[in-house]
Design an enzyme around this catalytic site. Structure first.
Site, PDB file in Angstrom:
ATOM      1  N   HIS A 129      45.717  43.406  59.320  1.00  0.00           N
ATOM      2  CA  HIS A 129      45.500  42.953  57.942  1.00  0.00           C
ATOM      3  C   HIS A 129      46.520  41.854  57.663  1.00  0.00           C
ATOM      4  O   HIS A 129      47.611  41.853  58.244  1.00  0.00           O
ATOM      5  CB  HIS A 129      45.751  44.165  57.034  1.00  0.00           C
ATOM      6  CG  HIS A 129      45.415  43.980  55.585  1.00  0.00           C
ATOM      7  ND1 HIS A 129      46.212  43.256  54.731  1.00  0.00           N
ATOM      8  CD2 HIS A 129      44.381  44.449  54.838  1.00  0.00           C
ATOM      9  CE1 HIS A 129      45.681  43.297  53.520  1.00  0.00           C
ATOM     10  NE2 HIS A 129      44.571  44.005  53.551  1.00  0.00           N
ATOM     11  N   ASP A 206      51.437  50.343  60.717  1.00  0.00           N
ATOM     12  CA  ASP A 206      50.752  50.210  59.430  1.00  0.00           C
ATOM     13  C   ASP A 206      49.738  51.343  59.367  1.00  0.00           C
ATOM     14  O   ASP A 206      48.690  51.290  60.023  1.00  0.00           O
ATOM     15  CB  ASP A 206      50.086  48.829  59.367  1.00  0.00           C
ATOM     16  CG  ASP A 206      49.158  48.678  58.176  1.00  0.00           C
ATOM     17  OD1 ASP A 206      48.978  49.656  57.422  1.00  0.00           O
ATOM     18  OD2 ASP A 206      48.605  47.578  57.994  1.00  0.00           O
ATOM     19  N   GLN A 209      45.382  52.708  56.777  1.00  0.00           N
ATOM     20  CA  GLN A 209      44.014  53.191  57.012  1.00  0.00           C
ATOM     21  C   GLN A 209      43.982  54.497  57.796  1.00  0.00           C
ATOM     22  O   GLN A 209      42.905  55.026  58.057  1.00  0.00           O
ATOM     23  CB  GLN A 209      43.203  52.120  57.761  1.00  0.00           C
ATOM     24  CG  GLN A 209      42.997  50.829  56.996  1.00  0.00           C
ATOM     25  CD  GLN A 209      42.130  50.996  55.761  1.00  0.00           C
ATOM     26  OE1 GLN A 209      41.387  51.971  55.626  1.00  0.00           O
ATOM     27  NE2 GLN A 209      42.243  50.053  54.836  1.00  0.00           N
ATOM     28  N   LYS A 232      45.153  54.578  48.597  1.00  0.00           N
ATOM     29  CA  LYS A 232      44.083  54.772  49.576  1.00  0.00           C
ATOM     30  C   LYS A 232      43.923  56.239  49.958  1.00  0.00           C
ATOM     31  O   LYS A 232      43.149  56.572  50.858  1.00  0.00           O
ATOM     32  CB  LYS A 232      44.358  53.934  50.833  1.00  0.00           C
ATOM     33  CG  LYS A 232      44.231  52.422  50.608  1.00  0.00           C
ATOM     34  CD  LYS A 232      44.261  51.691  51.928  1.00  0.00           C
ATOM     35  CE  LYS A 232      44.626  50.228  51.798  1.00  0.00           C
ATOM     36  NZ  LYS A 232      43.590  49.404  51.163  1.00  0.00           N
ATOM     37  N   CYS A 371      40.683  40.536  54.298  1.00  0.00           N
ATOM     38  CA  CYS A 371      42.095  40.202  54.525  1.00  0.00           C
ATOM     39  C   CYS A 371      42.459  40.280  55.999  1.00  0.00           C
ATOM     40  O   CYS A 371      43.571  40.687  56.348  1.00  0.00           O
ATOM     41  CB  CYS A 371      43.024  41.095  53.716  1.00  0.00           C
ATOM     42  SG  CYS A 371      42.848  40.854  51.966  1.00  0.00           S
TER      43      CYS A 371
END
Lengths: 416, 144
Positions: A129, A206, A209, A232, A371
């Site tokens: 991202h 990261d 997700q 999220k 993104c």
């Protein structure tokens, strides 16, 4: 397909999410499939924030009065809840930020400042991202560091065979996503951590997700830093987490300066405070942190594994339905190598047009580059469509998506 | 490419009840646009601020004030339709008339704003902005 080890009833659970009963464009029942962008909140989270503001709110850490002490306790309990959720050794390894983006920027600035010199290498992947690309590009601009990218296969899986040749004695950090926000591709984190560490590089994961959908264990995976966002995973927006190993955070300089992050200030200078306050200048996102506690408890009550199992069934159903339609192309890796994301293209229909037509039918998906422009450049497309699922989505909604795709194709069909 | 008036468009749209019919009509309007050659679909002709690619070019005749004619293309069928509406309204009009066109009001009256996402509306207004810039350039050049 309908059997799950530790199942829950998504239909019953939807009662906790009143927003899912919303009707859009007149009478169309909302089918919310944009969960990779942000999820909805259960009423428990909303109620908790409301209760906190109406009964308990005060600033944290400084006040010597009952409300402030209570707020401070609740805020620090949120830190403990996060530490438990990601299996951190200590709560003070958890730094609250405004989100994943801010967490990655914090590392790129604070850690980068002391450890990155001209010619040093930062290794990213093509799945990233922009929030895990641009902060490193900014750091490279400041320092003269070099950024390299692990390439991906056409189906969106990392070319792991390239990793060993990309890692070298100049590689200082590998910063990568645990799961692509575009294609859902999972990344073999443990394997990458082992290779990075043996090359002498740190790893930032990261987890924006992945944390909402699968077990996060910073000790088992061995990552050095980890970042994710509350919004999220059923939590409030404006709250995110940076996990860092204690010894790394200890030696990093503060990022933002201000109140709370100091031990003392004189006209000549300042002395930074302890962890984690050192990285939390100013009044933190107190209510969002307390809302995040409730979101974590909600997820823990259901069980992350049960959620993952349910999402897997939705993705299987979506693949079956969409792949049986003419003119639909599913992008990304096989189901067993990805999270709850189905990325697709409709032949002859611009993804933005398709998303608008789906929206007219109540189906909220996302269209665009998500993104992640470098990944789209690699895939050779400017935009894609993304349906992303969460615990409250149902098989019926997958059917509505498929039917809405058929109607969309009918409207855009060129032969009239 | 035909030219049309706001009234004619309003009349056409009045009979379109469902989103399917509106979209089909917008797509048909887009079909009236001639495709731009690849050498014109370049960055300098691309409208900034649109979520999909839109290319827009203007030419002016020798009259005073000059009349404008626009050509445009997009990789989105809906955007082609919308830019087609804009061009129908602007083409063969004196540049000052184009500058004075109240597009926001027009699209509100066509109830198209309800059918356009916010980012798409912004894209539309980026197109309008571009049309105005080109019209103003045409006037400035004619004054020299």
């Amino acid at each position: 397909m309908n059997t799950s080890v530790n199942s829950f009833d998504p239909k019953a659970l939807r009662a906790d999410f009143p927003i899912l009963d919303t009707r859009v464009h007149g009478d169309k029942l909302l089918v919310y499939l944009d969960n990779a962008a942000t999820t909805q909140r259960p009423r428990q989270v909303v109620q908790r924030i409301s209760d906190f503001y109406t009964q308990q709110y005060s600033n944290v850490h400084r006040g010597i009065h009952a409300l402030s002490e209570q707020s401070t306790d609740l805020y620090e309990q949120a830190r403990e809840a996060v530490a438990r959720f990601i299996h951190a050794r200590h709560p003070h390894e958890v730094v609250f930020t405004s989100g994943t983006t801010a967490a990655i920027n914090l590392v790129a600035h604070s850690w980068g400042q002391g450890h990155i010199q001209s010619g040093d290498e930062i290794l990213l992947t093509l799945l990233e991202h922009h929030s895990n690309i641009v902060p490193w590009q900014q750091l490279a601009e400041r320092t003269g560091a070099v950024i390299r990218f692990v390439p991906v296969e056409q189906d969106g899986q990392l070319q792991l065979s390239q990793l060993s040749s990309l890692l070298n004695e100049r590689t200082r950090i590998v910063s990568l996503t645990a799961a692509s926000n575009v294609l859902g591709s999972h990344v073999p984190v443990k394997d990458i951590v082992a290779q990075a560490h043996s090359a002498g590089a740190l790893v930032l994961l990261d987890a924006a997700q992945s944390a909402p959908h699968q077990v996060t264990d910073v000790q088992a995976s061995g990552v050095d830093f980890l970042a994710f966002s509350g919004h999220k995973m059923l939590g409030p927006s404006g709250i995110g987490v940076l996990y860092g190993r204690e010894e790394l955070l200890e030696e990093m300089p503060p990022f933002l300066g201000g109140g709370s992050m100091i031990r003392s200030v004189t006209t000549d200078g300042f002395e930074p405070g302890e962890l984690p306050e050192k990285f939390e200048a100013g009044t933190p996102p107190i209510a969002p942190a307390i809302g995040l506690t409730t979101a974590i408890e909600y997820l823990e009550d259901i069980g992350i594994e049960a959620i993952q199992d349910h999402e897997r069934q939705l993705v299987v159903e979506a693949h079956q339905r969409l792949s049986s339609l003419e003119g639909v192309r599913i992008l990304g890796p096989p189901i067993e190598h990805k999270g709850p994301i189905v990325n697709f293209l409709l032949d002859g229909i611009h993804p933005h047009d398709a998303a608008q037509a789906l929206d007219q039918q109540g189906v909220a998906v996302r269209a665009g580059h998500h993104c992640a422009m470098p990944l789209h450049q690699h895939l050779g497309v400017t935009a894609t469509l993304r349906a992303s699922f969460y615990l409250y989505n149902t098989q019926e909604e997958v059917k509505i998506l498929a039917d809405a795709i058929v109607d969309t194709q009918r409207v855009f069909r060129r032969d009239g | 490419m035909r030219t049309t008036t706001i009234e004619e468009l309003l009349e056409d749209f009045e009979f379109l009840d469902s989103w399917e019919d509106r979209y089909r009509y917008i797509i048909e309007l887009g079909d009236e646009l001639e495709d731009l050659d690849a050498e014109l679909r370049v960055e300098e002709n691309r409208v900034q601020g649109c979520v999909s690619n839109v290319w827009l070019i203007a030419s002016f005749d020798a009259s005073s004030p000059p009349q404008i004619s626009f050509r445009a293309d997009s990789d989105s069928q809906l955007v082609r339709g919308l830019v087609s509406i804009l061009i129908m309204l602007c083409n063969d009009q004196p540049a000052p008339t184009v500058l004075a066109l109240d597009v926001e009001d027009l699209f509100t009256r066509l109830e198209l704003r309800n059918h356009l996402s916010r980012s798409r509306s912004n894209g539309l207004f980026s197109m309008v902005k571009r049309i105005r810039v080109l019209a103003a350039e045409g006037i400035a050049q004619a004054d020299h």
